[in-house]
Design an enzyme around this catalytic site. Structure first.
Site, PDB file in Angstrom:
ATOM      1  NE  ARG A  61      -1.984  -4.124  12.332  1.00  0.00           N
ATOM      2  CZ  ARG A  61      -2.597  -4.543  11.229  1.00  0.00           C
ATOM      3  NH1 ARG A  61      -2.640  -5.833  10.937  1.00  0.00           N
ATOM      4  NH2 ARG A  61      -3.172  -3.694  10.419  1.00  0.00           N
ATOM      5  CG  ASP A  79      -8.781  -2.943   5.535  1.00  0.00           C
ATOM      6  OD1 ASP A  79      -7.988  -2.259   6.211  1.00  0.00           O
ATOM      7  OD2 ASP A  79      -8.408  -3.699   4.620  1.00  0.00           O
ATOM      8  NE  ARG A 119     -12.913  -7.273   6.669  1.00  0.00           N
ATOM      9  CZ  ARG A 119     -12.204  -6.851   5.633  1.00  0.00           C
ATOM     10  NH1 ARG A 119     -12.604  -7.141   4.409  1.00  0.00           N
ATOM     11  NH2 ARG A 119     -11.109  -6.132   5.807  1.00  0.00           N
ATOM     12  CD  GLU A 145      -5.973  -9.067   5.662  1.00  0.00           C
ATOM     13  OE1 GLU A 145      -4.811  -8.645   5.700  1.00  0.00           O
ATOM     14  OE2 GLU A 145      -6.908  -8.431   5.185  1.00  0.00           O
ATOM     15  NE  ARG A 195      -3.040  -3.087   0.542  1.00  0.00           N
ATOM     16  CZ  ARG A 195      -3.539  -3.846  -0.426  1.00  0.00           C
ATOM     17  NH1 ARG A 195      -3.498  -3.486  -1.689  1.00  0.00           N
ATOM     18  NH2 ARG A 195      -4.079  -5.016  -0.125  1.00  0.00           N
ATOM     19  CG  ASN A 218       0.924  -8.944   5.851  1.00  0.00           C
ATOM     20  OD1 ASN A 218       0.202  -9.464   6.696  1.00  0.00           O
ATOM     21  ND2 ASN A 218       0.450  -8.150   4.908  1.00  0.00           N
ATOM     22  CE  LYS A 227      -6.177  -2.629   9.449  1.00  0.00           C
ATOM     23  NZ  LYS A 227      -6.362  -3.131   8.066  1.00  0.00           N
ATOM     24  CD  GLU A 232      -5.370  -0.817   1.504  1.00  0.00           C
ATOM     25  OE1 GLU A 232      -4.929  -0.613   2.649  1.00  0.00           O
ATOM     26  OE2 GLU A 232      -5.784  -1.927   1.127  1.00  0.00           O
TER      27      GLU A 232
END
EC number: 3.2.1.131
Lengths: 706, 706
Positions: free
Chosen positions: A331, A372, A343, A298, A175, A217, A367, A400
């Site tokens: 997180r 998202d 979700r 994810e 991103r 990640n 977040k 993003e």
């Protein structure tokens, strides 16, 4: 290099035999808001200079040197004359930096700017505080405020003020829209890019005191001695600006790096491995900040792979940190692929049961919204629900879902909307800001993180206007009560121009830009209808994807009756995750504020809204006026032209032209698509798009072609 | 921004009350070799200035404006005084630019620099020629040559002189080590980065006249109207510097973009689609250069998917180009996964049978060696074999197998080694250079392409020394007879320093650098033993991969007897693809030059070499002396320190330190691994590495961890 080339443009001038003139360098944006260009008003310069005869410091640590050096450079630039740094003296008319425990401040990092004994005194309990004070004084001058507006006193409301870099070891940024990563892993530790220091200066000038260097990640490489050496080289630069480095953790590191048979957080060998790793890290980086973890999310591995909870995982790492001054940011961004679920509810469902179970060094990083980083989200229900756990805010600065580096969207209003929302966690006034600054829960741990929009592009953010989002985020980590308008005006004055009319035009443009973006992309609470492969263009028609919650029909649920996701008791009941007072604001479609309407309700196309229009007509109105408003933004920018560096002007003007073209693309895509359900004409005075739904789909396909 | 920060370093100076001084900007490398800094020698300045009183041009096209503007800016910088551009006059003591068909030059792009009637006259048949002459004159001054060394006359030996950018639409660069792509597709066509012009200037200064903008693993996007608009915006900038844009083609574009049922090159609809597409392209970009194609290679689709040949595919595109002034560059880089075969032979086997079948607008683009840009390769046998087909050279400038942007490896000796090799295609003297410049085959089509090492990093190439490879490649496209030493010295003088001792030290370092790199990575003809996931570190032990020819044991074939790939008649017989005279050089292990030995022979560890050492001892000697020699490079660089910009000095010094550390890593990895076969001690005076094979394997694993 580019300067004279620009000048070559006018061939007639050359033929006329005009002399070549070496102009000052064009503004390439590298200096961000720390420009320190000469103040043109001679009177103001003289007034400032009368208080800037010298810079006096006692002590010689790295941070004080940074403060003195920054002041010296800044004053020389602004005032056009050198300012000596002295170690002692009893003169007047200068700036004195002092570190003293006696300063009346609530906070180790706060600062005071006062006028005492004929000098401007910057005082703080710590050297970092003095550095923040030095930047505050420079900002005072950069925004042309009178010295009589001193004294000032300020302390950060949040303790851990951080950027999160989603930067990969291969040099890319997840991103990221401003070139490659800033961190040159292959060159480190031997080659230390001078840019690291300028990055640290920019952050320190805002009050940011931490950087997570690698993507959530995460690569396991960062837990190897080889990479820790590299990280340490960066930390060595940041230290002089009060910035601590943090690392994202790949949870299976004990297996992958350590060669253990498991990474089970309750396994004694795993615990020992992490304890040793922490010791190794602190030996290299004594002020290491701690760990950020994305786990069981994810596809990322985590403690649940071993039947353990998020708390088990986080607490194991916290215990490994032992007495070191480091924290764990864990997180809450998790969701399972459930076609029948919502979700929206996932983070709450996984984390609420763990409330109270986290180690005292753990902060759960949430977040801002439940999905998202959409263009608008209601605040995450976790902010109102975790009574016994410190929560960190995670905003996304990088755009993003906000048009990458092409569209100009000032994010302060988005940040503020969330921060100012009342969670009612402990009654009225329990705003999100007060939850995360620790005042609602009375926590000393408090944190705010922004996913960075920085990259290797010369101007750091690709779109020069993106710098304002870094700026606004950083300033809000220090003081979340600052108004969007204040932030916009400061940034414009420091970065673009102090000419009042131009500054006003740009500030107005910035303040409206996010609402305009919402209107031409996701009005009235629509969300998650962007391109699948590219979170950029529109793709509301997407109904095939590897996971149900990556399909866009899952979110907008358009049908012949209406559109929107029913999250009331008659639907997914996600609203029940909020306090009753919050539910009361949103659960009635008649009174739910329009910006959130389709977040919580499936509303009939024919439903009359408080605007006097039907839902269908209102949606169309938003898309059309939103796209038109980009034309207004272009006009605003054009007004400022005489006051702006020409290269910088042209850059943003080009991006606004693209934005205008793409706003119409979004508009056409969405009205044409939703029209297939609503089966109603585009309301006057707007016109049916010239192109077809197939046309706009083709355009979307192009941007997703291999 | 970085300038004063650097100066803050010395805290004692600050305490001493020294004034802050605004230094000239540190050299960030952006200007490449076009620096135009003031000539310090006042006498020389005066001498030059006596011939630079004005710049006279008649005509007003974009390219002439570029030439005049460049001269004006360059002279102002070098001489420190403005030089007017005039349209006419009869004065003396200036520089006159003229375009005239009467100039005695063999070539439209050539130029003459003469002294006539008291002026320096730059003349050429075309405006592009004048531009090249202007850059030549500037180079003359930048390298401090006396004006009496004029006249000069020069014409390019190769017609299509190109960079190939392996840049992806998502902003990454395949095998790029200098940040992200230069091409900002999301911002185009409205925002045109001023950097595009500086890129064009840099290339034009070398004689490069074409750029393939996108990766050969091509995106279909470039064949859409949406992206062609973006490409046209770049072409509009390049045009004024004589640079034409080319595009890599995704062969199935007729299906993917055009919606056809097939992309069969013999299908009439497919042909028609391409013809229309070409017309569309030329309408937008009248000077479009043509297509580059990677087809039926490494998974890319191509004509073979329809039972057609490479020639069928290439010719279809060439026919589609019709009368437009464009060409097709069709790559010969193909190989099938055959565990019993020899990848070395693949390109010849597929392309030799097609010789003579290609359309007159097609050039077959051949990598310099038969495998893939290894640190040393024998020239590709195709260069000696395709009697009836023009061949283009494809070199790799970006250091995929040469240490990325960390190691300093000057590539001119590598390029020259290949160019100067004699293929014997039409008897002695049929060098590779003369094959590709068309003189052996008497072709008017001739081309040389380099896979670019440019990226968005401020200094373009990551490693400042990498600029020299761009420079050397570009100059060789113009004149392949230039010596490596000339190229190194020019670049050093123009970019780093004109101080003779320092320039000599750096030139020496550069000229030896490639042989040093060969020694510590792949001595004596070893090849393809780099890291699998990262073509960077060593991984000779790799024996598992999705394809047999991606395994490294496939290439080195080490066993208890010896090491090397037998490519003589007793082995794969790849040597038979060369002319007999070439075979005779290489097919006898007794007389085969050592640099190529293990390319063609499996040699016993105990075999005595002409050096007097056994193969094993020689291999060890190369690895150890190679790694040591990086220490020598560091010393050479340090010698030049007083003459180099400090920031630039520190950057390269840091990289050399990394290179030294990693050279030892390569050395240890390879001697420890091959020792498991050779079962012999490290010969004196060298010592067995302190670490084990497992240690170095772990290090390799780190750099390949997720």
């Amino acid at each position: 290099m580019r300067t004279y080339v620009q000048r070559v443009g006018s061939w007639l001038c050359l033929l006329a035999g005009l002399m070549w003139s070496v102009a000052a360098n064009a503004d390439d944006g590298y200096r961000l808001w720390l420009k320190y260009d000469l103040i043109k008003d001679a009177g103001l310069r003289t007034a400032y200079a009368s208080q800037a005869g010298f810079i006096q410091v006692t002590g010689r640590s790295g941070i004080l040197a940074s403060a003195a050096g920054e002041l010296q450079a800044g004053l020389q630039g602004l005032l056009g004359k050198p300012v000596p740094v002295v170690s002692s003296g009893s003169k007047t008319g200068g700036i004195v930096l002092t570190v003293s425990q006696a300063v009346a401040l609530p906070n180790a990092e706060g600062y005071q700017l006062t006028q005492q004994g004929g000098n401007v005194v910057i005082s703080a309990k710590t050297e970092a505080g003095v550095l923040y004070g030095a930047f505050a004084l420079l900002r005072h001058l950069q925004t042309r405020q009178p010295l009589r507006n001193l004294p000032q006193s300020s302390s950060p409301k949040v303790r851990y003020r951080m950027l999160n870099h989603w930067d990969n070891v291969n040099g890319t940024i997840e991103r990221g829209y401003a070139g490659g990563t800033l961190w040159k892993w292959y060159e480190l530790p031997e080659t230390v890019d001078p840019r690291y220091r300028d990055y640290a200066r920019a952050n320190a000038s805002l009050g940011i005191n931490g950087s997570v260097l690698n993507n959530v990640n995460a690569s396991a490489r960062f837990m190897t001695a080889e990479y820790l050496q590299k990280v340490a080289a960066i930390a060595n630069v940041f230290r002089a600006y009060g910035i601590r480095v943090y690392l994202s953790v790949y949870f299976p590191a004990p297996k992958v790096v350590g060669g253990l048979k498991t990474s089970d957080p309750l396994d004694p060998q795993v615990k020992a491995w992490w304890t040793d790793k922490v010791a190794e890290i602190y030996k290299l980086i004594p002020d290491f900040g701690g760990f950020l973890v994305k786990a069981n999310s994810e596809g990322e591995p985590g403690p649940q792979d071993y039947g353990r909870t998020h708390a088990d995982g986080a607490n194991m790492l916290a215990e490994a940190l032992g007495d070191h001054d480091g924290i764990v940011l864990w997180r809450s961004f998790v969701y399972k692929a459930d076609p029948k679920g919502d979700r929206f509810k996932a983070a709450y469902e996984e984390f609420k049961p763990l409330d109270g179970q986290f180690h005292k060094k753990v902060i759960v990083q949430v977040k801002n919204g439940p999905i998202d980083f959409q263009v608008r989200e209601p605040f995450s229900p976790l902010f109102g629900a975790m009574d016994r756990t410190p929560l960190a805010m995670e905003f996304q600065i990088t755009q993003e879902y906000l048009g990458f580096a092409t569209h100009s969207v000032f994010e302060a209003p988005l940040f503020k909307e969330c921060l100012d929302s009342d969670t009612w966690q402990k009654g009225k006034g329990s705003t999100v800001a007060k939850v995360i600054d620790g005042s609602v829960g009375n926590y000393t741990l408090s944190a705010m993180a922004g996913v960075a929009n920085t990259g290797s592009d010369r101007n750091w953010t690709g779109n020069p206007m993106g710098q304002a989002n870094w700026y606004a985020f950083g300033r809000l980590t220090w003081d979340h009560t600052l108004a969007s308008e204040t932030l916009a005006r400061e940034w414009v004055n420091m970065t673009l121009t102090t000419e009042p009319k131009a500054a006003q035009a740009i500030t107005d443009m910035m303040l409206r830009s996010r609402e305009i973006y919402v209107d031409y992309t996701n009005p009235l609470g629509l969300h998650h209808i962007m391109g699948y492969g590219i979170h950029y263009g529109p793709e509301p028609w997407l109904d095939r994807a590897p996971r149900p919650d990556w399909r866009h029909t899952y979110y907008h649920r358009a049908d012949s009756i209406g559109v929107g996701f029913d999250r009331t008791a008659s639907g997914s009941n996600a609203l029940s995750q909020y306090k009753p007072e919050v539910q009361a604001q949103w659960n009635n479609p008649e009174s739910c504020p329009l910006p959130y309407l389709l977040w919580f309700h499936h509303v009939a196309w024919t439903k009359k809204l408080p605007t006097g229009r039907t839902l269908w007509d209102e949606i169309c109105t938003r898309y059309y006026t939103g796209a038109d408003a980009v034309g207004w933004m272009q006009q605003q920018w054009a007004q400022a032209k005489p006051a702006i560096d020409p290269e910088l002007y042209a850059d943003v003007a080009g991006r606004l032209a693209t934005q205008h073209r793409e706003a119409i693309w979004w508009r056409d895509a969405c009205v044409l698509y939703f029209q297939t359900f609503a089966k109603r004409p585009i309301p006057a005075p707007f016109r049916q798009p010239d192109r077809t739904l197939e046309d706009v789909k083709r355009l979307v396909d192009i941007y997703q072609m291999r």
